[in-house]
Write a protein that holds these residues in place. Structure first.
Motif, PDB file in Angstrom:
ATOM      1  N   GLN A 152       0.821  -1.213   0.000  1.00  0.00           N
ATOM      2  CA  GLN A 152       0.000   0.000   0.000  1.00  0.00           C
ATOM      3  C   GLN A 152       0.858   1.267   0.000  1.00  0.00           C
ATOM      4  O   GLN A 152       0.591   2.233   0.743  1.00  0.00           O
ATOM      5  CB  GLN A 152      -0.970   0.023   1.192  1.00  0.00           C
ATOM      6  CG  GLN A 152      -2.046  -1.043   1.170  1.00  0.00           C
ATOM      7  CD  GLN A 152      -1.519  -2.407   1.602  1.00  0.00           C
ATOM      8  OE1 GLN A 152      -0.949  -2.549   2.685  1.00  0.00           O
ATOM      9  NE2 GLN A 152      -1.712  -3.412   0.763  1.00  0.00           N
ATOM     10  N   GLY A 153       1.908   1.227  -0.830  1.00  0.00           N
ATOM     11  CA  GLY A 153       2.801   2.375  -0.912  1.00  0.00           C
ATOM     12  C   GLY A 153       2.064   3.652  -1.260  1.00  0.00           C
ATOM     13  O   GLY A 153       1.047   3.641  -1.965  1.00  0.00           O
ATOM     14  N   LEU A 154       2.586   4.791  -0.799  1.00  0.00           N
ATOM     15  CA  LEU A 154       1.885   6.060  -0.887  1.00  0.00           C
ATOM     16  C   LEU A 154       1.982   6.691  -2.277  1.00  0.00           C
ATOM     17  O   LEU A 154       3.078   6.896  -2.802  1.00  0.00           O
ATOM     18  CB  LEU A 154       2.446   7.043   0.135  1.00  0.00           C
ATOM     19  CG  LEU A 154       2.390   6.629   1.616  1.00  0.00           C
ATOM     20  CD1 LEU A 154       2.882   7.772   2.495  1.00  0.00           C
ATOM     21  CD2 LEU A 154       0.999   6.210   2.024  1.00  0.00           C
ATOM     22  N   SER A 155       0.840   7.017  -2.837  1.00  0.00           N
ATOM     23  CA  SER A 155       0.802   7.837  -4.048  1.00  0.00           C
ATOM     24  C   SER A 155       1.162   9.267  -3.668  1.00  0.00           C
ATOM     25  O   SER A 155       1.182   9.632  -2.485  1.00  0.00           O
ATOM     26  CB  SER A 155      -0.595   7.809  -4.654  1.00  0.00           C
ATOM     27  OG  SER A 155      -1.526   8.418  -3.774  1.00  0.00           O
ATOM     28  N   GLU A 156       1.415  10.107  -4.667  1.00  0.00           N
ATOM     29  CA  GLU A 156       1.732  11.511  -4.393  1.00  0.00           C
ATOM     30  C   GLU A 156       0.619  12.190  -3.602  1.00  0.00           C
ATOM     31  O   GLU A 156       0.880  12.972  -2.682  1.00  0.00           O
ATOM     32  CB  GLU A 156       1.983  12.273  -5.702  1.00  0.00           C
ATOM     33  CG  GLU A 156       3.343  12.016  -6.325  1.00  0.00           C
ATOM     34  CD  GLU A 156       3.340  10.842  -7.295  1.00  0.00           C
ATOM     35  OE1 GLU A 156       2.414  10.008  -7.214  1.00  0.00           O
ATOM     36  OE2 GLU A 156       4.279  10.746  -8.121  1.00  0.00           O
ATOM     37  N   GLU A 157      -0.631  11.886  -3.939  1.00  0.00           N
ATOM     38  CA  GLU A 157      -1.766  12.506  -3.242  1.00  0.00           C
ATOM     39  C   GLU A 157      -1.804  12.082  -1.773  1.00  0.00           C
ATOM     40  O   GLU A 157      -2.056  12.902  -0.880  1.00  0.00           O
ATOM     41  CB  GLU A 157      -3.077  12.130  -3.928  1.00  0.00           C
ATOM     42  CG  GLU A 157      -3.258  12.689  -5.325  1.00  0.00           C
ATOM     43  CD  GLU A 157      -2.433  11.965  -6.386  1.00  0.00           C
ATOM     44  OE1 GLU A 157      -2.225  12.530  -7.480  1.00  0.00           O
ATOM     45  OE2 GLU A 157      -1.971  10.820  -6.110  1.00  0.00           O
ATOM     46  N   ARG A 158      -1.536  10.812  -1.522  1.00  0.00           N
ATOM     47  CA  ARG A 158      -1.568  10.321  -0.142  1.00  0.00           C
ATOM     48  C   ARG A 158      -0.381  10.839   0.661  1.00  0.00           C
ATOM     49  O   ARG A 158      -0.476  10.989   1.884  1.00  0.00           O
ATOM     50  CB  ARG A 158      -1.626   8.798  -0.120  1.00  0.00           C
ATOM     51  CG  ARG A 158      -2.922   8.241  -0.715  1.00  0.00           C
ATOM     52  CD  ARG A 158      -2.950   6.723  -0.642  1.00  0.00           C
ATOM     53  NE  ARG A 158      -3.060   6.260   0.732  1.00  0.00           N
ATOM     54  CZ  ARG A 158      -2.378   5.251   1.250  1.00  0.00           C
ATOM     55  NH1 ARG A 158      -1.480   4.604   0.508  1.00  0.00           N
ATOM     56  NH2 ARG A 158      -2.542   4.892   2.510  1.00  0.00           N
ATOM     57  N   VAL A 159       0.739  11.098   0.002  1.00  0.00           N
ATOM     58  CA  VAL A 159       1.872  11.717   0.681  1.00  0.00           C
ATOM     59  C   VAL A 159       1.448  13.052   1.284  1.00  0.00           C
ATOM     60  O   VAL A 159       1.695  13.337   2.463  1.00  0.00           O
ATOM     61  CB  VAL A 159       3.064  11.919  -0.279  1.00  0.00           C
ATOM     62  CG1 VAL A 159       4.104  12.864   0.334  1.00  0.00           C
ATOM     63  CG2 VAL A 159       3.727  10.586  -0.610  1.00  0.00           C
ATOM     64  N   ALA A 160       0.772  13.869   0.479  1.00  0.00           N
ATOM     65  CA  ALA A 160       0.333  15.185   0.959  1.00  0.00           C
ATOM     66  C   ALA A 160      -0.646  15.047   2.115  1.00  0.00           C
ATOM     67  O   ALA A 160      -0.590  15.802   3.096  1.00  0.00           O
ATOM     68  CB  ALA A 160      -0.297  15.971  -0.196  1.00  0.00           C
ATOM     69  N   GLN A 161      -1.540  14.065   2.033  1.00  0.00           N
ATOM     70  CA  GLN A 161      -2.505  13.848   3.109  1.00  0.00           C
ATOM     71  C   GLN A 161      -1.805  13.417   4.395  1.00  0.00           C
ATOM     72  O   GLN A 161      -2.146  13.881   5.490  1.00  0.00           O
ATOM     73  CB  GLN A 161      -3.528  12.799   2.678  1.00  0.00           C
ATOM     74  CG  GLN A 161      -4.430  13.237   1.540  1.00  0.00           C
ATOM     75  CD  GLN A 161      -5.214  12.075   0.929  1.00  0.00           C
ATOM     76  OE1 GLN A 161      -5.200  10.955   1.454  1.00  0.00           O
ATOM     77  NE2 GLN A 161      -5.871  12.340  -0.191  1.00  0.00           N
ATOM     78  N   GLN A 162      -0.841  12.520   4.256  1.00  0.00           N
ATOM     79  CA  GLN A 162      -0.118  12.062   5.441  1.00  0.00           C
ATOM     80  C   GLN A 162       0.638  13.207   6.095  1.00  0.00           C
ATOM     81  O   GLN A 162       0.678  13.328   7.326  1.00  0.00           O
ATOM     82  CB  GLN A 162       0.848  10.936   5.096  1.00  0.00           C
ATOM     83  CG  GLN A 162       1.529  10.339   6.326  1.00  0.00           C
ATOM     84  CD  GLN A 162       2.659   9.400   5.998  1.00  0.00           C
ATOM     85  OE1 GLN A 162       3.722   9.837   5.552  1.00  0.00           O
ATOM     86  NE2 GLN A 162       2.450   8.101   6.217  1.00  0.00           N
ATOM     87  N   HIS A 163       1.248  14.065   5.291  1.00  0.00           N
ATOM     88  CA  HIS A 163       2.010  15.178   5.848  1.00  0.00           C
ATOM     89  C   HIS A 163       1.115  16.134   6.634  1.00  0.00           C
ATOM     90  O   HIS A 163       1.544  16.689   7.659  1.00  0.00           O
ATOM     91  CB  HIS A 163       2.752  15.911   4.732  1.00  0.00           C
ATOM     92  CG  HIS A 163       3.916  15.134   4.198  1.00  0.00           C
ATOM     93  ND1 HIS A 163       4.734  15.594   3.189  1.00  0.00           N
ATOM     94  CD2 HIS A 163       4.408  13.908   4.539  1.00  0.00           C
ATOM     95  CE1 HIS A 163       5.662  14.695   2.933  1.00  0.00           C
ATOM     96  NE2 HIS A 163       5.484  13.665   3.735  1.00  0.00           N
ATOM     97  N   LYS A 164      -0.121  16.316   6.200  1.00  0.00           N
ATOM     98  CA  LYS A 164      -1.059  17.149   6.953  1.00  0.00           C
ATOM     99  C   LYS A 164      -1.323  16.539   8.327  1.00  0.00           C
ATOM    100  O   LYS A 164      -1.376  17.248   9.339  1.00  0.00           O
ATOM    101  CB  LYS A 164      -2.372  17.301   6.179  1.00  0.00           C
ATOM    102  CG  LYS A 164      -2.280  18.207   4.960  1.00  0.00           C
ATOM    103  CD  LYS A 164      -3.639  18.330   4.278  1.00  0.00           C
ATOM    104  CE  LYS A 164      -3.557  19.229   3.051  1.00  0.00           C
ATOM    105  NZ  LYS A 164      -4.882  19.347   2.359  1.00  0.00           N
ATOM    106  N   GLU A 165      -1.487  15.217   8.369  1.00  0.00           N
ATOM    107  CA  GLU A 165      -1.722  14.555   9.646  1.00  0.00           C
ATOM    108  C   GLU A 165      -0.517  14.691  10.562  1.00  0.00           C
ATOM    109  O   GLU A 165      -0.655  14.969  11.762  1.00  0.00           O
ATOM    110  CB  GLU A 165      -2.037  13.075   9.431  1.00  0.00           C
ATOM    111  CG  GLU A 165      -2.261  12.318  10.732  1.00  0.00           C
ATOM    112  CD  GLU A 165      -2.589  10.849  10.540  1.00  0.00           C
ATOM    113  OE1 GLU A 165      -2.298  10.059  11.460  1.00  0.00           O
ATOM    114  OE2 GLU A 165      -3.134  10.491   9.478  1.00  0.00           O
TER     115      GLU A 165
END
Length: 346
Positions: A152-165
């Motif tokens: 479940q490696g992070l897509s670019e979009e999910r990277v941004a979401q994770q960084h917000k968290e």
């Protein structure tokens, strides 16, 4: 002893003074049997690597028949500072005992962890709170990158979401700090699997090989050297990809790797997962000579695996690694300065 372990353990050797068993995990256990009057002698001999013991026998005689209360008495009898068992590997330990060898309590941060965002078990908040309870000063979240679809490696979009968290949690949990990292896959040509504009959003990057592991040394070196030379690479993860008892690591020229890390200010991970322990401790001495930092990391996929750092410490002790040369022993302020220095490479 055989009765204690049961029928699942097969006797490999039994001489009356030595019993060897192999269990279902294919791990061989050895038991030395000695009467009380030679117990310390036997403990000493079986706690030394061959090179160390050969050197000892060349330098000294007499300990074979003397009676000692403990191993330290063997050293003090000859006017020597006791050498701990973990450091009795090379003959140089007799003449140049190491100082400031790393201890488990020297670990101050948990580097290389996977959360529920990829293939981990726990949320980032759960991991951060567990690290705080262990009195750690910081946590590095380094989930799998987009190439690792199986994890479940992070897509670019999910990277941004994770960084917000992570940013929100840093406000909530301060002064404890969570660093935004990624375990970026080293692709077949040695490149990392995000474009530079995405790599730049991480505090720093751990680069690791996860695919096409069966390579010639030429191919492995080509991939690794290009990744090391990438200005976004800060830590080289599990150097050879080995899994103890099940998969050999791909062949590498350790000295060339270490030289490249020295030239590019890249840290080499000592992956503390008990099935990895990669890099091999026997290569740490040359890394120290070249001024390359080691990072003892658990590669944790759940909070209980934070404790795996102790296995990495045990391996590093054999090489005499000082805490000052281990990245995860840095204080939070020291670690922040290291991160800034890494970012200045970009």
């Amino acid at each position: 002893i055989q009765a204690f372990f049961g029928e699942n353990y097969k006797t490999i050797e039994n001489t009356g003074t030595y019993l060897s068993l192999r269990g279902p995990e294919n791990i061989q256990l050895g038991f030395h049997l000695a009467p009380a009057n030679i117990f310390c002698k036997k403990l000493f001999e079986t706690s030394c690597a061959g090179e160390f013991l050969d050197c000892w026998n060349e330098m000294f005689t007499g300990y074979e028949t003397a009676s000692y209360g403990c191993e330290d008495d063997i050293f003090s009898h000859h006017g020597l500072t006791p050498v701990p068992a973990f450091y009795r590997e090379r003959k140089s330990a007799l003449k140049n005992p190491a100082n400031d060898i790393i201890r488990p309590e020297d670990i101050r941060g948990i580097i290389h962890t996977h959360s529920r965002w990829s293939d981990g078990v726990n949320t980032i908040e759960e991991m951060a709170k567990a690290a705080k309870e262990m009195r750690m000063e910081y946590l590095v979240i380094s989930d799998h990158s987009k190439t690792a679809a199986y994890a479940q490696g992070l897509s670019e979009e999910r990277v941004a979401q994770q960084h917000k968290e992570i940013n929100a949690l840093n406000e909530k949990l301060a002064p404890f700090r969570i660093f935004r990292s990624i375990e970026s896959d080293i692709l077949g040509d040695g490149s990392l699997d995000y474009p530079n504009n995405i790599l730049a959003t991480f505090d720093f990057v751990i680069a690791s090989i996860h695919s096409n592991l069966y390579m010639s040394e030429e191919k492995a070196m080509s991939r690794l050297l290009r990744a090391i030379e990438n200005p976004y690479t800060s830590i080289l993860g599990h150097l050879t990809g080995r899994l103890l008892l099940s998969r050999n690591g791909y062949p590498v020229d350790y000295r060339r790797i270490i030289d490249a890390c020295a030239a590019n200010d890249v840290v080499i991970e000592l992956n503390s997962h008990p099935r990895r322990l990669d890099m091999d401790w026997r290569q740490i001495g040359y890394a120290l000579e070249k001024g390359v930092l080691i990072s003892i990391d658990p590669d944790a996929h759940d909070v209980t695996a934070f404790n795996d750092t102790r296995y990495g410490v045990l391996a590093a002790q054999k090489a005499g690694l000082p805490s000052s040369s281990n990245l995860s022993s840095f204080s939070l302020s020291e670690f922040c300065n290291w991160v800034k220095k890494q970012q200045s490479k970009r």
